[in-house]
Design an enzyme around this catalytic site. Structure first.
Site, short mmCIF file in Angstrom:
data_model
loop_
_atom_site.label_atom_id
_atom_site.label_comp_id
_atom_site.label_asym_id
_atom_site.label_seq_id
_atom_site.Cartn_x
_atom_site.Cartn_y
_atom_site.Cartn_z
N GLU A 151 25.41 133.15 -92.47
CA GLU A 151 24.10 133.56 -93.00
C GLU A 151 24.28 134.61 -94.10
O GLU A 151 25.02 135.58 -93.94
CB GLU A 151 23.24 134.14 -91.88
N CYS B 289 18.04 135.36 -83.49
CA CYS B 289 19.26 135.50 -84.27
C CYS B 289 19.03 136.38 -85.50
O CYS B 289 19.81 137.30 -85.78
CB CYS B 289 19.79 134.12 -84.71
N HIS C 221 25.69 130.73 -87.77
CA HIS C 221 25.02 129.74 -86.93
C HIS C 221 25.95 128.53 -86.77
O HIS C 221 26.60 128.10 -87.73
CB HIS C 221 23.70 129.29 -87.55
#
Ligand code: PCA
Length: 206
Positions: free
Chosen positions: A80, A143, A165
């Protein structure tokens, strides 16, 4: 003193009985070179996830924290790029909370960029033949809550924070391309941990 990387995975949530993030994290080696890997399982609860990680980090003082979560439906391992200051649950968390249109941190900035070398991770993982791509949204569920809170807490410090992820395991999905074998996820996270710990070495030697 040995360097430390804190690496976390999540409990199962929603309809799933298993979470590939913790299944993979718990199978990682205990050390990479001279860097110890400390593994932590985290609840899927807004706020509590970050409190759990921050408590452990205060105790062990890691050079970097790499969190891992499940993103069902994604076909690649996805580091991310950014965490945003928004909570918006599309399903209740494991404590039954479903915040809507709330900030993660009241008065905090809209977003923070991850501070681990996300592009280096993508390159290194792809070299092994494992699907890996940058993601520009960690969502607005637990998350992202964890990523944003850690980035806020460590903003301006030497402690690196990142989030990856991972896809469903093959047994969690009917859609063939959307499942990734556990061994491949473990391999991808091992490489990611190597990149993050290598970057810490370079920083220290500079
Ligand atoms: N994935 C969820 C929370 C826990 C997990 O593994 C998310 O993407 O927010």
């Amino acid at each position: 003193m040995k360097r430390k990387l804190l690496i976390t995975g999540f409990d199962p949530f929603g309809k799933d009985k298993i979470n590939p993030s913790w299944e993979a994290v718990k199978r990682l080696p205990d050390a990479i070179g001279d860097c110890d890997l400390i593994k932590l399982r985290v609840p899927v609860v807004f706020g509590e996830a970050a409190e759990t990680v921050l408590r452990k980090a205060a105790e062990i003082r890691p050079e970097a924290i790499l969190c891992v979560g499940q993103a069902g439906g994604r076909k690649a391992v996805t580091p991310e790029v950014v965490g945003i200051n928004l909570r918006e649950a599309s399903l209740p968390d494991n404590a039954g909370k479903s915040p809507q249109n709330e900030p993660v941190i009241a008065g905090g900035p809209a977003a923070y960029f991850s501070t681990v070398p996300v592009r280096g991770i993508v390159e290194a993982v792809k070299k092994e033949g494992i699907s890996c791509a940058l993601s520009y949204s960690a969502g607005v569920y637990v998350c992202n809550d964890l990523l944003y809170t850690l980035l806020h807490h460590y903003n301006g410090t030497a402690t690196r924070v990142g989030f990856i992820h991972v896809p469903y395991l093959p047994e969690q999905t009917q859609e063939k391309e959307a499942g990734m074998e556990l061994e491949r996820i473990v391999r991808a996270l091992t490489i990611a941990a190597e990149v993050v710990s290598g970057e810490c070495v370079q920083e220290c030697e500079r």
